[in-house]
Design an enzyme around this catalytic site. Structure first.
Site, mmCIF file in Angstrom:
data_model
loop_
_atom_site.group_PDB
_atom_site.id
_atom_site.type_symbol
_atom_site.label_atom_id
_atom_site.label_comp_id
_atom_site.label_asym_id
_atom_site.label_seq_id
_atom_site.Cartn_x
_atom_site.Cartn_y
_atom_site.Cartn_z
ATOM 1 N N GLY A 160 12.550 49.191 30.964
ATOM 2 C CA GLY A 160 12.454 48.308 32.133
ATOM 3 C C GLY A 160 11.087 47.647 32.259
ATOM 4 O O GLY A 160 10.175 47.892 31.455
ATOM 5 N N LEU B 173 8.606 48.060 34.401
ATOM 6 C CA LEU B 173 7.498 49.014 34.551
ATOM 7 C C LEU B 173 7.437 49.981 33.375
ATOM 8 O O LEU B 173 6.347 50.271 32.868
ATOM 9 C CB LEU B 173 7.658 49.797 35.866
ATOM 10 C CG LEU B 173 6.584 50.863 36.113
ATOM 11 C CD1 LEU B 173 5.184 50.239 36.170
ATOM 12 C CD2 LEU B 173 6.870 51.636 37.395
ATOM 13 N N ASP C 143 21.877 58.478 29.572
ATOM 14 C CA ASP C 143 22.450 58.028 30.845
ATOM 15 C C ASP C 143 22.064 59.079 31.880
ATOM 16 O O ASP C 143 22.549 60.217 31.813
ATOM 17 C CB ASP C 143 23.981 57.898 30.713
ATOM 18 C CG ASP C 143 24.611 57.366 31.995
ATOM 19 O OD1 ASP C 143 23.909 57.301 33.044
ATOM 20 O OD2 ASP C 143 25.799 57.011 31.958
ATOM 21 N N ILE C 144 21.206 58.695 32.817
ATOM 22 C CA ILE C 144 20.684 59.705 33.753
ATOM 23 C C ILE C 144 21.751 60.169 34.752
ATOM 24 O O ILE C 144 21.512 61.090 35.516
ATOM 25 C CB ILE C 144 19.412 59.208 34.481
ATOM 26 C CG1 ILE C 144 19.654 57.877 35.205
ATOM 27 C CG2 ILE C 144 18.255 59.112 33.499
ATOM 28 C CD1 ILE C 144 18.490 57.449 36.082
ATOM 29 N N ALA D 267 16.110 53.085 37.504
ATOM 30 C CA ALA D 267 16.630 52.921 38.871
ATOM 31 C C ALA D 267 17.547 51.708 38.902
ATOM 32 O O ALA D 267 17.608 50.928 37.947
ATOM 33 C CB ALA D 267 15.478 52.692 39.849
ATOM 34 N N TYR E 240 19.254 49.318 49.293
ATOM 35 C CA TYR E 240 18.268 49.680 48.256
ATOM 36 C C TYR E 240 17.206 50.603 48.848
ATOM 37 O O TYR E 240 16.947 51.698 48.316
ATOM 38 C CB TYR E 240 17.634 48.408 47.684
ATOM 39 C CG TYR E 240 16.429 48.658 46.795
ATOM 40 C CD1 TYR E 240 16.552 49.391 45.614
ATOM 41 C CD2 TYR E 240 15.173 48.160 47.135
ATOM 42 C CE1 TYR E 240 15.447 49.622 44.801
ATOM 43 C CE2 TYR E 240 14.072 48.377 46.329
ATOM 44 C CZ TYR E 240 14.214 49.119 45.162
ATOM 45 O OH TYR E 240 13.120 49.344 44.362
ATOM 46 N N LYS F 154 16.484 54.567 47.925
ATOM 47 C CA LYS F 154 15.190 55.025 47.379
ATOM 48 C C LYS F 154 14.575 56.094 48.285
ATOM 49 O O LYS F 154 13.959 57.042 47.800
ATOM 50 C CB LYS F 154 14.242 53.842 47.188
ATOM 51 C CG LYS F 154 14.675 52.836 46.126
ATOM 52 C CD LYS F 154 14.741 53.408 44.724
ATOM 53 C CE LYS F 154 13.379 53.585 44.111
ATOM 54 N NZ LYS F 154 13.483 54.000 42.672
HETATM 55 N N1 LIG Z 1 10.600 45.544 40.157
HETATM 56 C C1 LIG Z 1 10.016 45.617 41.346
HETATM 57 O O1 LIG Z 1 9.568 44.605 41.938
HETATM 58 C C2 LIG Z 1 9.847 46.964 42.024
HETATM 59 C C3 LIG Z 1 9.212 47.030 43.257
HETATM 60 C C4 LIG Z 1 8.997 48.275 43.866
HETATM 61 C C5 LIG Z 1 9.464 49.426 43.243
HETATM 62 N N2 LIG Z 1 10.131 49.327 42.068
HETATM 63 C C6 LIG Z 1 10.611 50.579 41.449
HETATM 64 O O2 LIG Z 1 9.968 50.720 40.195
HETATM 65 C C7 LIG Z 1 10.831 51.404 39.280
HETATM 66 C C8 LIG Z 1 10.932 50.600 37.998
HETATM 67 O O3 LIG Z 1 11.550 49.349 38.305
HETATM 68 P P1 LIG Z 1 11.701 48.193 37.216
HETATM 69 O O4 LIG Z 1 11.470 46.914 37.907
HETATM 70 O O5 LIG Z 1 10.922 48.533 35.977
HETATM 71 O O6 LIG Z 1 13.259 48.322 36.902
HETATM 72 P P2 LIG Z 1 14.106 47.586 35.763
HETATM 73 O O7 LIG Z 1 13.281 46.599 35.009
HETATM 74 O O8 LIG Z 1 15.362 47.133 36.413
HETATM 75 O O9 LIG Z 1 14.441 48.783 34.761
HETATM 76 C C9 LIG Z 1 15.397 49.722 35.101
HETATM 77 C C10 LIG Z 1 15.406 50.811 34.055
HETATM 78 O O10 LIG Z 1 16.431 51.739 34.410
HETATM 79 C C11 LIG Z 1 17.196 52.016 33.244
HETATM 80 N N3 LIG Z 1 18.549 52.413 33.605
HETATM 81 C C12 LIG Z 1 19.479 51.696 34.279
HETATM 82 N N4 LIG Z 1 20.625 52.410 34.383
HETATM 83 C C13 LIG Z 1 20.406 53.585 33.746
HETATM 84 C C14 LIG Z 1 21.203 54.729 33.477
HETATM 85 N N5 LIG Z 1 22.473 54.822 33.919
HETATM 86 N N6 LIG Z 1 20.655 55.754 32.781
HETATM 87 C C15 LIG Z 1 19.384 55.669 32.350
HETATM 88 N N7 LIG Z 1 18.571 54.624 32.549
HETATM 89 C C16 LIG Z 1 19.098 53.594 33.244
HETATM 90 C C17 LIG Z 1 17.171 50.718 32.478
HETATM 91 O O11 LIG Z 1 17.527 50.957 31.137
HETATM 92 P P3 LIG Z 1 18.307 49.828 30.233
HETATM 93 O O12 LIG Z 1 17.731 48.504 30.610
HETATM 94 O O13 LIG Z 1 17.981 50.267 28.837
HETATM 95 O O14 LIG Z 1 19.756 49.928 30.570
HETATM 96 C C18 LIG Z 1 15.712 50.323 32.652
HETATM 97 O O15 LIG Z 1 14.907 51.012 31.729
HETATM 98 C C19 LIG Z 1 12.140 51.616 40.043
HETATM 99 O O16 LIG Z 1 12.126 52.892 40.618
HETATM 100 C C20 LIG Z 1 12.098 50.584 41.149
HETATM 101 O O17 LIG Z 1 12.870 50.993 42.263
HETATM 102 C C21 LIG Z 1 10.321 48.140 41.426
#
Ligand SMILES: NC(=O)c1ccc[n+]([C@@H]2O[C@H](COP(=O)([O-])OP(=O)(O)OC[C@H]3O[C@@H](n4cnc5c(N)ncnc54)[C@H](OP(=O)(O)O)[C@@H]3O)[C@@H](O)[C@H]2O)c1
Length: 311
Positions: A11, A13, A45-46, A69, A133, A137
């Site tokens: 993802g 992050l 798959d978590i 997430a 959401y 969380k």
């Molecule tokens: N993005 C933001 O602006 C933001 C803001 C505040 C907090 N956050 C938090 O920061 C964290 C990281 O967010 P992000 O933006 O990096 O998210 P992201 O880009 O959407 O990445 C989500 C990750 O979750 C994995 N995933 C999805 N379904 C899954 C499953 N069933 N089993 C295992 N892995 C799975 C995806 O893997 P695949 O892609 O390989 O399927 C990917 O690695 C999250 O907790 C989010 O709530 C994000």
């Protein structure tokens, strides 16, 4: 050797974190992904409790970072079961498995646990999420703290960083509309941008640096517990972000501010996170937005980038 498992390493992050941890030559890192698993990322798959248990048993990490997430508010609103499975139940499963082996678990959460009416928010302020959401969380935070003592929640606001697709971040997702508004064609309208919600865009390599500093504490036997928060310190609406993006792209964009919220999913006005708990520990780094966004644009794979290029 200190071993870290990064769950959700594919993802936005997770990738920045794996890049940061690669600089730590004396640590071992194991990465997992779901759809984007491959040679450098174990498929996990978590939602699969048995697979999670086997993974933790096999890898025996000293620390686990949960960056997987469902973080798209509209999807969470429409599919609360999916939001719960990933953002709550999977956190509990991972934490229980890691806890049995004495691993420290860092779970990533969001500023959307707050309602955005009384910023800034300290880590111990009362959460009151406005949408599915944020609620999922917040439940995930509770699942972690109820399941293990050796756990920590890191709340973050709007993220941006090196990306493979504009849509990955709500910051870079503005680029196509900005580029389209800069067209010379008389048929092209100005792009309307939200000028109501105040955000603190935070650079994923800075967050990755913060997480590395937290992991260093754990490696030294001084694990941080409870809730901590990290945030950039430049307030901006999406309209202001769009102006800065247009400047960085050297585009004569036509942008119109929208002063009232129009989102289908309710979103908070201003959830500014107080980062003082980490700052007091000497943890933190903030790259100025204008510097960071130029790095993101310079690294973007422009071949598929929709006809605009970096300044
Ligand atoms: N993005 C933001 O602006 C933001 C803001 C505040 C907090 N956050 C938090 O920061 C964290 C990281 O967010 P992000 O933006 O990096 O998210 P992201 O880009 O959407 O990445 C989500 C990750 O979750 C994995 N995933 C999805 N379904 C899954 C499953 N069933 N089993 C295992 N892995 C799975 C995806 O893997 P695949 O892609 O390989 O399927 C990917 O690695 C999250 O907790 C989010 O709530 C994000």
């Amino acid at each position: 050797m200190f071993k870290v498992a990064v769950i959700g390493a594919s993802g936005l992050l997770g990738r920045a974190l794996v890049d940061e941890l690669a600089q730590q030559a004396d640590w071992q890192v194991v990465s997992t992904a779901f759809r984007r698993a491959g040679p450098s990322r174990v498929a996990l798959d978590i939602r699969d409790e048995q697979a999670v248990g086997q993974f933790i048993e096999r890898e025996a990490p000293d620390a686990l970072v949960i960056a997987a997430a469902e973080r798209r508010p509209d999807i969470c609103e429409n599919d609360p079961a999916l939001a719960r499975a990933l953002n709550v139940d999977a956190v509990r499963t991972l934490a229980a498995a890691a806890g049995q082996r004495g691993a420290w678990v860092l779970s990533i959460s969001t500023d959307y646990v707050f309602d955005g009416t009384h910023p800034p928010y300290r880590h111990d302020a009362l959460p009151a999420p406005l949408n599915a959401y944020g609620r999922s969380k917040l439940e995930g935070e509770r699942a972690l703290t109820e399941t293990i003592e050796l756990g920590c929640v890191l709340r973050l606001p709007l993220l941006y960083g090196p990306t493979v697709d504009w849509a990955e971040s709500a910051v870079t997702s503005l680029v196509p509309a900005i580029a389209a508004s800069a067209s010379d064609s008389p048929d092209v309208k100005a792009a309307t941008m939200d000028a109501w919600a105040i955000r603190y865009p935070t650079f994923t390599p800075d967050v990755a640096f913060v997480i590395r500093q937290m992991l260093e504490r754990r490696a030294r036997g001084e694990a941080i517990r409870g809730i901590v928060q990290w945030s950039g310190d430049e307030p901006m609406t999406k309209y202001e972000i769009a102006i800065r993006l247009a400047e960085a792209l050297q585009l004569e964009a036509r942008l119109t501010p929208q002063h009232t919220p129009t989102d289908a999913t309710p979103r908070p006005h201003n959830c500014h996170l107080d980062s003082s708990r980490l700052e007091a520990l000497g943890i933190g780094r903030r790259t100025p937005f204008d510097t960071a966004i130029r790095q993101v644009l310079a690294k973007f794979p422009w071949q598929g980038g929709g006809g605009v290029g970096p300044a």
